[in-house]
Design a protein around this motif. Structure first.
Motif, PDB file in Angstrom:
ATOM      1  N   ARG A  23       0.837  -1.203   0.000  1.00 21.25           N
ATOM      2  CA  ARG A  23       0.000   0.000   0.000  1.00 21.25           C
ATOM      3  C   ARG A  23       0.872   1.253   0.000  1.00 21.25           C
ATOM      4  O   ARG A  23       0.535   2.251  -0.620  1.00 21.25           O
ATOM      5  CB  ARG A  23      -0.873   0.017   1.261  1.00 21.25           C
ATOM      6  N   LYS A  24       1.998   1.163   0.748  1.00 27.78           N
ATOM      7  CA  LYS A  24       2.871   2.320   0.876  1.00 27.78           C
ATOM      8  C   LYS A  24       3.404   2.722  -0.514  1.00 27.78           C
ATOM      9  O   LYS A  24       3.400   3.888  -0.887  1.00 27.78           O
ATOM     10  CB  LYS A  24       4.020   1.956   1.818  1.00 27.78           C
ATOM     11  N   LYS A  25       3.812   1.703  -1.291  1.00 26.03           N
ATOM     12  CA  LYS A  25       4.354   1.976  -2.623  1.00 26.03           C
ATOM     13  C   LYS A  25       3.271   2.572  -3.520  1.00 26.03           C
ATOM     14  O   LYS A  25       3.534   3.458  -4.322  1.00 26.03           O
ATOM     15  CB  LYS A  25       4.901   0.674  -3.227  1.00 26.03           C
ATOM     16  N   VAL A  26       2.049   2.071  -3.388  1.00 32.38           N
ATOM     17  CA  VAL A  26       0.929   2.606  -4.169  1.00 32.38           C
ATOM     18  C   VAL A  26       0.786   4.108  -3.939  1.00 32.38           C
ATOM     19  O   VAL A  26       0.720   4.908  -4.873  1.00 32.38           O
ATOM     20  CB  VAL A  26      -0.385   1.878  -3.810  1.00 32.38           C
ATOM     21  N   GLU A  27       0.776   4.490  -2.658  1.00 34.41           N
ATOM     22  CA  GLU A  27       0.605   5.911  -2.313  1.00 34.41           C
ATOM     23  C   GLU A  27       1.762   6.743  -2.875  1.00 34.41           C
ATOM     24  O   GLU A  27       1.561   7.789  -3.481  1.00 34.41           O
ATOM     25  CB  GLU A  27       0.589   6.088  -0.782  1.00 34.41           C
ATOM     26  N   HIS A  35      -6.252   0.971  -2.829  1.00 35.35           N
ATOM     27  CA  HIS A  35      -5.856  -0.220  -2.072  1.00 35.35           C
ATOM     28  C   HIS A  35      -6.828  -0.444  -0.920  1.00 35.35           C
ATOM     29  O   HIS A  35      -7.645   0.417  -0.600  1.00 35.35           O
ATOM     30  CB  HIS A  35      -4.411  -0.108  -1.558  1.00 35.35           C
ATOM     31  N   ALA A  36      -6.721  -1.602  -0.305  1.00 40.05           N
ATOM     32  CA  ALA A  36      -7.711  -2.008   0.694  1.00 40.05           C
ATOM     33  C   ALA A  36      -7.657  -1.159   1.959  1.00 40.05           C
ATOM     34  O   ALA A  36      -8.585  -1.159   2.753  1.00 40.05           O
ATOM     35  CB  ALA A  36      -7.502  -3.476   1.039  1.00 40.05           C
ATOM     36  N   GLY A  37      -6.572  -0.401   2.152  1.00 42.54           N
ATOM     37  CA  GLY A  37      -6.471   0.401   3.369  1.00 42.54           C
ATOM     38  C   GLY A  37      -7.228   1.717   3.292  1.00 42.54           C
ATOM     39  O   GLY A  37      -7.359   2.427   4.286  1.00 42.54           O
ATOM     40  N   MET A  38      -7.729   2.069   2.094  1.00 45.79           N
ATOM     41  CA  MET A  38      -8.442   3.352   1.956  1.00 45.79           C
ATOM     42  C   MET A  38      -9.899   3.161   2.378  1.00 45.79           C
ATOM     43  O   MET A  38     -10.408   2.053   2.313  1.00 45.79           O
ATOM     44  CB  MET A  38      -8.396   3.793   0.486  1.00 45.79           C
ATOM     45  N   ASP A  39     -10.562   4.243   2.775  1.00 44.72           N
ATOM     46  CA  ASP A  39     -11.976   4.051   3.124  1.00 44.72           C
ATOM     47  C   ASP A  39     -12.763   3.804   1.840  1.00 44.72           C
ATOM     48  O   ASP A  39     -12.394   4.261   0.769  1.00 44.72           O
ATOM     49  CB  ASP A  39     -12.532   5.250   3.899  1.00 44.72           C
ATOM     50  N   SER A  40     -13.860   3.055   1.980  1.00 47.56           N
ATOM     51  CA  SER A  40     -14.482   2.502   0.769  1.00 47.56           C
ATOM     52  C   SER A  40     -15.046   3.585  -0.145  1.00 47.56           C
ATOM     53  O   SER A  40     -15.079   3.419  -1.364  1.00 47.56           O
ATOM     54  CB  SER A  40     -15.563   1.492   1.135  1.00 47.56           C
ATOM     55  N   ALA A  41     -15.448   4.730   0.423  1.00 45.24           N
ATOM     56  CA  ALA A  41     -15.992   5.798  -0.434  1.00 45.24           C
ATOM     57  C   ALA A  41     -14.906   6.336  -1.364  1.00 45.24           C
ATOM     58  O   ALA A  41     -15.108   6.473  -2.577  1.00 45.24           O
ATOM     59  CB  ALA A  41     -16.547   6.924   0.431  1.00 45.24           C
ATOM     60  N   THR A  42     -13.727   6.607  -0.803  1.00 48.47           N
ATOM     61  CA  THR A  42     -12.615   7.109  -1.623  1.00 48.47           C
ATOM     62  C   THR A  42     -12.249   6.082  -2.675  1.00 48.47           C
ATOM     63  O   THR A  42     -12.005   6.392  -3.838  1.00 48.47           O
ATOM     64  CB  THR A  42     -11.355   7.348  -0.741  1.00 48.47           C
ATOM     65  N   ARG A  43     -12.235   4.811  -2.208  1.00 43.74           N
ATOM     66  CA  ARG A  43     -11.788   3.754  -3.103  1.00 43.74           C
ATOM     67  C   ARG A  43     -12.717   3.619  -4.305  1.00 43.74           C
ATOM     68  O   ARG A  43     -12.298   3.639  -5.438  1.00 43.74           O
ATOM     69  CB  ARG A  43     -11.716   2.447  -2.321  1.00 43.74           C
ATOM     70  N   SER A  44     -14.019   3.527  -4.014  1.00 48.08           N
ATOM     71  CA  SER A  44     -14.928   3.337  -5.148  1.00 48.08           C
ATOM     72  C   SER A  44     -15.002   4.620  -5.974  1.00 48.08           C
ATOM     73  O   SER A  44     -15.195   4.578  -7.183  1.00 48.08           O
ATOM     74  CB  SER A  44     -16.310   2.862  -4.690  1.00 48.08           C
ATOM     75  N   GLY A  45     -14.788   5.780  -5.312  1.00 51.30           N
ATOM     76  CA  GLY A  45     -14.725   7.041  -6.063  1.00 51.30           C
ATOM     77  C   GLY A  45     -13.591   7.020  -7.067  1.00 51.30           C
ATOM     78  O   GLY A  45     -13.763   7.397  -8.236  1.00 51.30           O
TER      79      GLY A  45
END
Length: 727
Positions: free
Chosen positions: A243-247, A264-274
Motif C-alpha cells: 500500500r505504501k508503494k501505491v501511495e 488499495h484495501a487500506g483506503m476508506d471505501s468511499a474514496t476507493r470506489s470514487g
C-alpha cells in the motif's frame, strides 16, 4: 433448433446482444439441463453471462457466491439496469443494515429475486443458512473459484467450507467459474466441490493482442514516467505489492504531471470506489493499485498494465495482465523484475506453515523462471496453463529482441561441485565467494580458502555465478531451503549432472544485477556510460582536484550517482543543483560553485539543449519526515525508538539518515554509536573511510571483517564520517 432460437432471443430480450461469445451458449445449455458445470474462461471472455442468463430463465433463485463486495454491487446494478424491477437481483453481505436485509429476504421469499449474491462469510452464518433452506434454489454459482485452491493465487480458507454448507442448504446444480487455473488448481476446485463429473468448458488462454515484456527493475519510476508520457491519454493500471508503494508512486506520477489515483484495501471505501469510478469514467488515466483492484473491472480499453513488483505467482500475473486490451486492441504488459524482489517475497514466507511455504516457493520459482527465460513469453504462459503453442508469438520482448545465450554446462558443473564440497550448508552468496576466490571473513573462519573449488570460477564475476545458481534452480538441478536461510541443496537431477553434464544454455543478457548496475548509473535504457560521458569525466576530474585541495575522499564531496545525474540534467545554477540526486541545500552551497561553472561552460561550448522537462521531479513530502528525524536525533532519541515511531525498519531509518547527511546536513549520532561500538572500533572504521577509494559498506566489511562488525555498525560509522568530514 427451436430451443436454440429461444436462447438467442432470451439473450436479446434480457441483455440486448444478438449473439453469444465463445463457448457461452454451450455453457448455458449445460446449466439449463441441470448439470454441474466448470467454466475456465480468461478475463474478458464473458463469464458472468454464463450464470446470469440461465438464472433469469429458470424457476427459483440462483445463489451466486463471490468474494468481492464491490464486484457484487457492480453486477447487481448492471442486472437491475436491464430489468424493470430492482428486486430481480440482490446481494447479502456485511455491508447491509438490518432493514435492508429484511427487504432482501422478502423479495427472495416472494419469488421476485432471480439472482442472490452472497459473500462466503455471509453464507456461513446460521441465520442465513436457515433462511436459504426455505428458498427454491435454481443453482449455485461459485465465481472466482480459484479461491478454493491453496495452489490458486488468491486462496481463501472460507471457500473451502462452501461444499458442506451447500449440502446443508439443499442440493442443486453447481457452476464454478474462474479466469485462471492450472490443471492442478482445476482438479483441486472440482474435488473440493464434489464435482469431478462436471461438464468442463475451457477457453484458450492465448490473448494475441497482448504484448508481454520484462524489464530490469532499475530506476523503475523514471522508466514508468517516460513510458506513460510516450503513451499520453491512454488508460493504464500499475500494480504494486504494498500500500505504501501505491501511495508514493501515485503521488510521484502526479508531481510529474500524470493524472493518477491510488487504490488499495487500506483506503476508506468511499474514496476507493470514487477512484475506481473516476478511472472508469476516464476522469483519470492511470490507477496505481494493489492487486485488490480490477477484479471484475470491465473497462475494455485499458492500454497498459505495469507491474512495479513482480507478482507472487504466474496465475496472479496472468489475471492482472488480462485486464489490458479486452476490446481486442493494443495491450502492453510490462513487468519490472529484480531477483531481490523474489528474495523479499521468500523472506515473507518464513514462519508460515511448511505446506504453505512449499507451495509459495514453487509458485515463486515459476515466476522467476518466466522472468529470466529467453523463450517466447507466450509459449511459457500458455504452457503453464496446460496449453501448447508451436510457433513463437512475435509479440513479446523475447521474440522481438532475442537474448544472447551461452553454452555453460562446464560452469554449471563447477557450481554444483562447490555446493557439494561445502556439504550443502551455505547460501548462494557464500558459494559465489568461494568460486570467485574472494577472501571474506567468513571464508577465512571456515577455512574455505583451502577447498578444492576455491577460486575455480575466478574467470567470471559474482553476478555471473548468481545467475548460474538461479538458472540451475529453475532447471531443477538445485533447490533453496527457505526455512534454513536459503541454503543451496542438490536435487537428484543435479547429482546426475555432476556425474554426466548435459548441454546447458545460460541466458546471458539476463544478468539482471549487472544490468541494474548499468541502469542505475545512467538515465533510462542507454548504453553503459553515464548520461554524457565526456562531461561525467570532467566532473570526476574536478571532484578529484577539490578532494585533494580539501584533503577529503572524493565520495564525501559528491557521490557517483550525483555526478551521473549532473551529466544527465546539466544543472547550471546552484538552485538547479539542489534538485540533483543526493545533493540538497548544504552540499550545493558548500561545493557547488565550481561544478555548476564547469557545467555552464560545457553547455555553452557544446550548444547543448537542456531538456529540463524530463527531470523526474521527486515528491517533496519527504522533507517533513526528514525534519522530524533530525529533531528526534537532536533530542538524542534512540534510533530504535525513532524507527518505531515512524513504523519503519531500522535499516530504512539508516537509509533516511544517510540521505540527510549525503545532501549536506550535519547530524550528530555519537550518543547512539557510543552505546554500540567502543572507541577503538570506532577509530578503526573512521580511519578506514579516511583512506578508502569508495564508500561501499561491503568493501568495508571485507576489509575490516564481517565477524568483527555488522553492516548496521559500518553504516552508522559512515554517517558519522560523512557528517564530520563533509558537512
Amino acid at each position: 433448433m427451436g430451443n436454440n432460437l429461444t436462447l438467442t432471443d432470451q439473450l436479446q430480450k434480457y441483455f440486448g446482444f444478438d449473439r453469444f461469445k465463445g463457448q457461452q451458449e454451450e455453457v448455458i445449455k449445460s446449466v439449463l439441463e441441470g448439470n454441474d458445470t466448470f467454466v475456465l474462461m480468461p478475463t474478458g471472455g464473458g463469464k458472468s453471462l454464463c450464470y446470469q442468463l440461465p438464472a433469469l430463465m429458470m424457476e427459483g433463485t440462483a445463489i451466486i457466491i463471490s468474494p468481492l463486495i464491490a464486484l457484487m454491487k457492480n453486477q447487481v446494478d448492471s442486472i437491475r439496469s436491464f430489468g424493470t424491477d430492482d428486486g430481480i437481483a440482490h446481494f447479502l453481505n456485511s455491508s447491509l443494515s438490518k432493514h435492508a436485509v429484511q427487504q432482501v429476504k422478502e423479495d427472495v421469499s416472494s419469488g421476485l429475486t432471480k439472482l442472490l449474491y452472497v459473500a462466503p462469510e455471509s453464507l456461513t452464518k446460521q441465520e442465513n443458512v436457515d433462511f436459504l433452506k426455505s428458498v427454491k434454489i435454481s443453482f449455485y454459482a461459485i465465481d472466482e473459484a480459484h479461491c478454493i485452491s491453496e495452489w490458486g493465487h488468491d486462496f481463501r480458507p472460507e471457500y473451502r467450507r462452501i461444499r458442506p454448507i451447500i449440502q446443508d442448504i439443499g442440493q442443486a446444480p453447481l457452476i464454478a467459474l474462474t479466469a485462471t487455473a492450472t490443471a492442478k488448481v482445476q482438479h483441486d476446485i472440482q474435488k473440493n466441490l464434489g464435482m469431478l463429473e462436471a461438464n468442463v468448458f475451457k477457453a484458450s488462454f492465448n490473448r494475441p493482442n497482448l504484448y508481454y515484456s520484462i524489464r530490469p527493475k532499475a530506476k523503475p519510476e523514471q522508466q514508468i514516467i517516460r513510458f506513460i508520457k510516450e503513451n499520453e491519454g491512454k488508460s493504464g493500471i500499475i500494480y504494486c505489492l504494498s500500500r505504501k508503494k501505491v501511495e508514493e508512486l501515485a503521488e510521484l506520477l502526479n508531481v510529474n504531471g500524470i493524472n493518477a489515483l491510488p487504490y488499495h484495501a487500506g483506503m476508506d471505501s468511499a474514496t476507493r470506489s470514487g477512484n475506481q469510478d473516476k478511472f472508469l469514467m476516464e476522469k483519470v488515466d492511470v490507477i496505481v493499485a494493489t492487486i485488490a483492484f480490477g477484479m471484475g473491472i470491465d473497462k475494455p480499453d485499458v492500454r497498459f498494465v505495469i507491474h512495479y513488483d513482480i507478482p507472487k505467482s504466474l496465475e496472479g500475473y496472468y489475471q492482472e495482465t488480462g485486464r489490458a486490451g479486452r476490446d481486442g486492441g493494443e495491450g502492453q504488459c510490462i513487468a519490472f523484475y529484480s531477483y531481490k524482489d523474489i528474495q523479499k517475497l521468500e523472506k515473507f514466507m518464513q514462519g508460515k506453515p511448511v505446506a504453505e511455504q512449499e507451495i509459495g516457493r514453487q509458485l515463486l520459482l515459476d515466476t522467476a523462471s518466466y522472468a529470466e527465460s529467453a523463450i517466447c513469453r507466450r509459449i511459457i504462459l500458455l504452457n503453464y496453463f496446460g496449453e501448447t503453442m508451436e510457433e513463437p508469438c512475435g509479440n513479446c520482448d523475447n521474440c522481438l529482441n532475442p537474448k544472447e545465450q551461452i553454452e555453460a554446462s562446464d560452469e554449471v558443473q563447477r557450481a554444483l561441485v562447490a555446493i557439494q564440497e561445502v556439504k550443502e550448508k551455505y547460501k548462494a552468496e557464500h558459494i559465489s565467494d568461494i568460486l570467485t576466490g574472494r577472501v571474506t571473513a567468513a571464508i577465512k573462519s571456515f577455512h574455505h580458502d583451502e577447498l578444492k573449488t576455491f577460486k575455480t570460477g575466478d574467470d567470471h564475476s559474482h553476478h555471473f555465478w548468481n545467475a548460474v545458481f538461479r538458472q540451475s534452480m529453475i532447471a531443477g538441478l538445485i533447490s533453496k531451503d527457505i526455512e534454513n536461510y536459503g541454503l543451496l541443496k542438490l536435487m537428484p537431477k543435479g547429482l546426475a549432472f555432476i556425474e554426466k553434464p548435459e548441454p546447458f544454455m545460460l541466458v546471458r543478457n539476463h544478468n539482471y544485477a549487472e544490468l541494474e548496475e548499468e541502469y542505475n548509473n545512467v538515465s533510462g535504457p542507454t548504453s553503459g556510460s553515464a548520461g554524457d560521458p565526456e562531461l561525467f569525466g570532467q566532473l570526476k576530474d574536478l571532484r578529484k582536484k577539490v578532494s585533494k585541495k580539501l584533503n577529503l575522499p572524493p565520495f564525501v564531496i559528491f557521490q557517483d550517482p550525483s555526478l551521473t545525474d549532473m551529466s544527465i540534467q546539466y544543472p547550471i545554477t546552484i538552485e538547479e543543483l539542489k534538485h540533483i540526486q543526493g545533493v540538497g541545500d548544504g552540499k550545493a552551497r558548500r561545493y557547488g560553485k565550481e561544478f555548476v561553472a564547469l557545467i555552464k561552460n560545457y553547455v555553452d561550448d557544446n550548444d547543448i539543449e537542456r531538456a529540463q522537462d524530463m527531470v523526474v521531479k521527486t515528491v517533496a513530502n519527504k522533507s517533513k519526515s526528514k525534519v522530524e528525524i533530525i529533531q528526534a536525533i537532536d533530542r538524542k532519541m534512540s534510533l530504535e525508538d525513532i524507527a518505531d515511531s515512524k513504523s519503519i525498519a531500522m535499516s530504512d531509518l539508516i537509509s533516511e539518515i544517510e540521505a540527510i547527511v549525503n545532501s549536506g546536513t550535519r547530524i550528530n549520532i555519537d550518543y547512539y554509536i557510543n552505546e554500540v561500538l567502543d572507541e577503538d572500533h570506532q577509530d578503526e572504521v573512521f580511519d578506514y573511510f579516511r583512506e578508502a577509494e569508495e564508500d561501499s559498506v561491503q568493501a568495508a566489511l571485507d576489509e575490516l571483517g564481517e565477524d568483527e562488525y555488522s553492516e548496521e555498525e559500518i553504516r552508522l560509522m559512515r554517517i558519522k564520517f560523512m557528517s564530520e568530514m563533509g558537512n
